[in-house]
Design an enzyme around this catalytic site. Sequence first.
Site: not given
Ligand SMILES: NC(=O)C1=CN([C@@H]2O[C@H](COP(=O)(O)OP(=O)(O)OC[C@H]3O[C@@H](n4cnc5c(N)ncnc54)[C@H](O)[C@@H]3O)[C@@H](O)[C@H]2O)C=CC1
Ligand SMILES: O=C(O)[C@H]1O[C@H](OP(=O)(O)OP(=O)(O)OC[C@H]2O[C@@H](n3ccc(=O)[nH]c3=O)[C@H](O)[C@@H]2O)[C@H](O)[C@@H](O)[C@@H]1O
Length: 470
Positions: A94, A97, A280
């Site tokens: 993770n 911010t 994000c």
């Molecule tokens: N959630 C999403 O849809 C997306 C997230 N990202 C990015 O991917 C990254 C991860 O996001 P999430 O998977 O949502 O976070 P998350 O909080 O669900 O998972 C992160 C995991 O990393 C583990 N962790 C932290 N430090 C560690 C360490 N030193 N060793 C082993 N495990 C450790 C934590 O315990 C946690 O389970 C972030 O930078 C986020 O911005 C990118 C695209 C989509």
């Molecule tokens: O970096 C990330 O975490 C990810 O962030 C978003 O994905 P996510 O946040 O999972 O979901 P979205 O479908 O993008 O929705 C984000 C928010 O915008 C809202 N949204 C989306 C689309 C829209 O037209 N209007 C709107 O209000 C959704 O309801 C939600 O609250 C991006 O779509 C992914 O490409 C990216 O990888």
Amino acid sequence: MSPVKVQKIVCIGAGYVGGPTCAVIAQKCPDIVVTIVDLNEARINAWNDEEYRLPIYEPGLVDVVRSCRGKNLFFSTDVDKGIQEADLIFVSVNTPTKKSGVGAGFAADLNYVELATRRIAAVATSNKIVVEKSTVPCRTAESMRTILEANAKPNCRFDILSNPEFLAEGTAINDLHKPDRVLIGSLQSAEGLDACQALSSVYAHWVPRERILTVGLWSSELSKLAANAMLAQRISSINALSAICEATGANIDEVANAVGYDSRIGPKFLKASVGFGGSCFQKDILNLVYLSESLHLPEIATYWRQVVEMNEHQKSRFAKRVVDTLFNTITNKRITVLGFAFKADTGDTRESAAITLIRDFMKEKANISLYDPQVEEAQIWQDLAEASPNLSLENIKKQVKICSSSLEACKDAEAVVIATEWKEFKEIDWETVYQGMNKPAFVFDGRLLVDEDKLTKIGFKVITIGRGSL
Ligand SMILES: NC(=O)C1=CN([C@@H]2O[C@H](COP(=O)(O)OP(=O)(O)OC[C@H]3O[C@@H](n4cnc5c(N)ncnc54)[C@H](O)[C@@H]3O)[C@@H](O)[C@H]2O)C=CC1
Ligand SMILES: O=C(O)[C@H]1O[C@H](OP(=O)(O)OP(=O)(O)OC[C@H]2O[C@@H](n3ccc(=O)[nH]c3=O)[C@H](O)[C@@H]2O)[C@H](O)[C@@H](O)[C@@H]1O
């Protein structure tokens, strides 16, 4: 030197990104052994759960895990062993911010990335390709390289790649199976290009080569922030227009449709809403704002900051519209909130608009009944407590009731507020809901979800984002 053939992958971080991403790699690459490690034991236990009660809800994920867990996909808390055995390491921890110190409220907290990087340097005994999967500020790969090289054992080299993830929650499996693109950034040195080639070959098991984009490290890191900023900007733009629609009688769906027909603009991501949430968008834009300020580009920082400010405005504007419509007071009135997740098809609540709405309704001394089909009760209490630090959980529980169905939540309410676009809310038995509510019975549709005409015929007063009031 020629590119390594990747045989063992470890992913550090078993969260919303590491879990699904590496499970799909295991599914698509039966010749590669994939281990996903995490310090959080409860999370790993859930990934290993015999009944497949996985720690995150994501449509299709269980099938992917079921198809390869125990064959070439493993979940473990043994981070060191995972690192030692792998030839390629995803860092998928993770990057929230920062809450305090320099850049608090804007900059990304890179502590978890740094700790994971230091661990790799401390325990690795052979060459590794280290892949930044987490979303990080531009030039983080350089810091990772400095840490790794300063602590590496002799004859142990590290090549750093950036491979940001673009999946969206709720559609993660489809996004991973059929990505618009896979982006890999590397140094343009011979070793950097070889490492890039090695990772490309992993994705090439199922992603067409022309969709695997290879670029410089810094472009790759910045492209991830840019993509999220531009997606969020579209939502803030349409939400800004929704306020004009409400004031003029224009209809935001019609406007979005007309605008989106222009092939240069396109129809996606133009759905007006109560405000975007998710872990994000806000975090990554604030990160871009901080980066711009650090680079002495204050006008650029101001430009992007506005996208987040518009989102905050949209949430409070919607909450105010509820209060104004209910005759300027919701004190002691029962308000039903349908949906707590930040979007449909996920149990994730990070930055969900529902949290802000409920906080605002609590400030107005309303009684809230809440229902979400996926979010765990403990998560709801935790989010509400964090949003109202001056209230004790005991007092929050006096004002908020968590229900186990929409019908139960709507009983005796003055108004129903739709905060998440769960499909089941569209299909509620609205006739029964209407019978059970106080009159006049209001529905506030923050997601442009319900059939306004149908509900109006039943007797509801329907108030919709981006449409003029009654
Ligand atoms: N959630 C999403 O849809 C997306 C997230 N990202 C990015 O991917 C990254 C991860 O996001 P999430 O998977 O949502 O976070 P998350 O909080 O669900 O998972 C992160 C995991 O990393 C583990 N962790 C932290 N430090 C560690 C360490 N030193 N060793 C082993 N495990 C450790 C934590 O315990 C946690 O389970 C972030 O930078 C986020 O911005 C990118 C695209 C989509
Ligand atoms: O970096 C990330 O975490 C990810 O962030 C978003 O994905 P996510 O946040 O999972 O979901 P979205 O479908 O993008 O929705 C984000 C928010 O915008 C809202 N949204 C989306 C689309 C829209 O037209 N209007 C709107 O209000 C959704 O309801 C939600 O609250 C991006 O779509 C992914 O490409 C990216 O990888």
